[in-house]
Enzyme design. Structure first.
Site, PDB file in Angstrom:
ATOM      1  N   ASN A  62      43.387  47.514  38.717  1.00  0.00           N
ATOM      2  CA  ASN A  62      43.223  46.104  39.055  1.00  0.00           C
ATOM      3  C   ASN A  62      43.995  45.230  38.072  1.00  0.00           C
ATOM      4  OD1 ASN A  62      41.056  46.936  37.226  1.00  0.00           O
ATOM      5  ND2 ASN A  62      40.112  44.942  37.554  1.00  0.00           N
ATOM      6  N   GLU A  75      42.707  49.532  44.448  1.00  0.00           N
ATOM      7  CA  GLU A  75      42.980  50.240  45.697  1.00  0.00           C
ATOM      8  C   GLU A  75      44.225  49.684  46.384  1.00  0.00           C
ATOM      9  OE1 GLU A  75      38.388  49.974  45.384  1.00  0.00           O
ATOM     10  OE2 GLU A  75      40.136  48.820  44.740  1.00  0.00           O
ATOM     11  N   CYS A 112      35.724  46.641  47.667  1.00  0.00           N
ATOM     12  CA  CYS A 112      35.347  45.306  48.142  1.00  0.00           C
ATOM     13  C   CYS A 112      35.729  45.157  49.614  1.00  0.00           C
ATOM     14  CB  CYS A 112      36.021  44.235  47.287  1.00  0.00           C
ATOM     15  SG  CYS A 112      37.798  44.024  47.622  1.00  0.00           S
ATOM     16  N   CYS A 115      39.515  45.262  50.357  1.00  0.00           N
ATOM     17  CA  CYS A 115      40.026  46.638  50.239  1.00  0.00           C
ATOM     18  C   CYS A 115      39.550  47.502  51.398  1.00  0.00           C
ATOM     19  CB  CYS A 115      39.624  47.250  48.902  1.00  0.00           C
ATOM     20  SG  CYS A 115      40.562  46.538  47.525  1.00  0.00           S
TER      21      CYS A 115
END
Length: 163
Positions: A62, A75, A112, A115
């Protein structure tokens, strides 16, 4: 009126030792990749490592910025890198791990919503499932057979086509 039930199965392992060697290696790599995250605002480092069907490995972490919470999830960073470097090679498996610098990192977390949508659409695009291996730095591990299971009643391009 009709009531319907949406559910899916996934595997729960007590820890990484229950995984086969290839999956354990992938999750260990995802754990290691959390160190490359740029997370000065959330202090929540996430690493994602992808195994493509040709055996190539692609990683992502991230990346936050001062306009927090805008940023890129691990991701999506990994998927973008994979589709850029290997545009015609399907994703087989993605392992996701995290390091919560303000708390525990001892249980699986799930991608999330953005994603989940991205993974589900990527699955449709490549016309094959993407396995997910989800785990923290320690503790239980979840293995999910296909990313689309995480997005029941999902929205797709087919919903925008003319009939």
């Amino acid at each position: 009126m009709e009531k319907q039930l949406q559910q899916f199965e996934f595997w729960v392992y007590n820890d990484i030792t229950g995984l086969d060697d290839r999956d354990a290696w992938l999750l260990k790599e995802a754990r290691d990749v959390t160190r490359h995250a740029y997370a000065p605002y959330s202090h929540f480092q996430v690493g994602a490592v992808i195994r493509l069907v040709n055996g190539e490995i692609v990683a992502g972490s991230n990346q936050e910025n001062a306009a927090f919470p805008a940023g890129l999830c691990a991701e999506r960073v990994a998927l973008s890198a994979a589709s850029s470097a290997y545009p015609d090679v399907p994703v087989d498996t993605i392992a996701v791990s995290y390091n919560n610098m303000h708390g525990d990192s001892d249980h699986p977390i799930s991608p999330c919503g953005v994603c989940r949508q991205t993974l589900a659409e990527y699955e449709l695009r490549q016309d094959s499932p993407i396995r997910l291996i989800l785990g923290g730095l320690s503790g239980k591990v979840y293995v999910i057979s296909k990313a689309n299971d995480l997005l029941p009643l999902g929205f797709s391009a087919s919903d925008m086509t003319e009939k």
